[in-house]
Design a protein around this motif. Structure first.
Motif, short mmCIF file in Angstrom:
data_model
loop_
_atom_site.label_atom_id
_atom_site.label_comp_id
_atom_site.label_asym_id
_atom_site.label_seq_id
_atom_site.Cartn_x
_atom_site.Cartn_y
_atom_site.Cartn_z
N ARG A 6 14.63 14.05 7.31
CA ARG A 6 13.96 13.02 6.68
C ARG A 6 14.96 11.80 6.86
O ARG A 6 15.78 11.82 6.19
N ILE A 7 14.47 10.45 7.40
CA ILE A 7 15.16 9.29 7.41
C ILE A 7 15.52 8.66 6.19
O ILE A 7 16.67 8.22 5.91
N HIS A 8 14.53 8.59 5.28
CA HIS A 8 14.78 7.87 4.22
C HIS A 8 14.13 8.70 3.15
O HIS A 8 13.16 9.32 3.13
N ASP A 11 10.29 8.90 2.49
CA ASP A 11 9.69 9.16 3.73
C ASP A 11 8.75 10.46 3.42
O ASP A 11 8.99 11.37 2.47
N THR A 15 11.14 14.24 11.17
CA THR A 15 11.20 14.38 12.64
C THR A 15 12.10 15.90 13.01
O THR A 15 13.10 16.09 12.58
N LYS A 43 6.73 14.32 14.33
CA LYS A 43 6.97 14.36 13.18
C LYS A 43 5.87 15.54 12.19
O LYS A 43 4.91 15.72 12.79
N LYS A 57 7.58 6.49 7.06
CA LYS A 57 8.76 6.84 7.77
C LYS A 57 9.67 5.60 7.76
O LYS A 57 9.44 4.44 8.16
N PHE A 58 10.92 5.84 7.99
CA PHE A 58 11.96 4.67 7.56
C PHE A 58 11.99 3.89 6.47
O PHE A 58 12.40 2.90 6.29
N GLY A 59 11.34 4.65 5.34
CA GLY A 59 11.22 3.88 4.31
C GLY A 59 9.91 2.94 4.11
O GLY A 59 9.73 2.20 3.27
N ILE A 60 9.29 2.87 5.43
CA ILE A 60 8.34 1.97 5.57
C ILE A 60 6.86 2.52 5.82
O ILE A 60 6.86 3.59 6.54
N ILE A 62 4.14 3.54 8.21
CA ILE A 62 4.15 3.24 9.78
C ILE A 62 2.54 3.47 10.25
O ILE A 62 2.24 3.30 11.20
#
Length: 104
Positions: A6-8, A11, A15, A43, A57-60, A62
């Motif tokens: 998990r990137i952020h 999220d 991935t 994902k 994703k990426f905290g934003i 999508i």
């Protein structure tokens, strides 16, 4: 066992770092059972996402869930729509080709 990241922290998707069939380990968080096979680089939902709710994703955001998505589901064009490009739901989920355009 396959892993995912998990990137952020905000999220609601992670991935996959390999093909997953039964469950994956989300790095630093633990194991999540998969509801279907998910391929490397795709994902998966790490939490339930209600229809219309943001996919983050990426905290934003999508996109948004076109239908209710359960934790462990594959998140892709068949259940996620872009808020920026309404055509995104018109792509073939296997090939990625647009369904509304002919490529000659």
């Amino acid at each position: 066992m396959t892993t995912a990241f998990r990137i952020h922290p905000g999220d609601n998707v992670a991935t996959l770092l390999g093909d997953g069939t039964d469950s994956v380990t989300v790095i630093g968080e633990g194991e999540v059972a998969l509801n279907e096979a998910i391929a490397l680089g795709h994902k998966m939902a790490v939490a339930d996402i209600a229809a219309g709710e943001a996919v983050v994703k990426f905290g934003i955001p999508i996109g948004h869930a076109a239908v209710a998505i359960r934790k462990g589901d594959w998140v892709h064009l068949h259940n996620c729509a872009s808020r920026f490009d309404e055509r995104s739901g018109g792509f073939d989920v296997v090939t990625g080709a647009a369904k509304d355009m002919a490529y000659d």
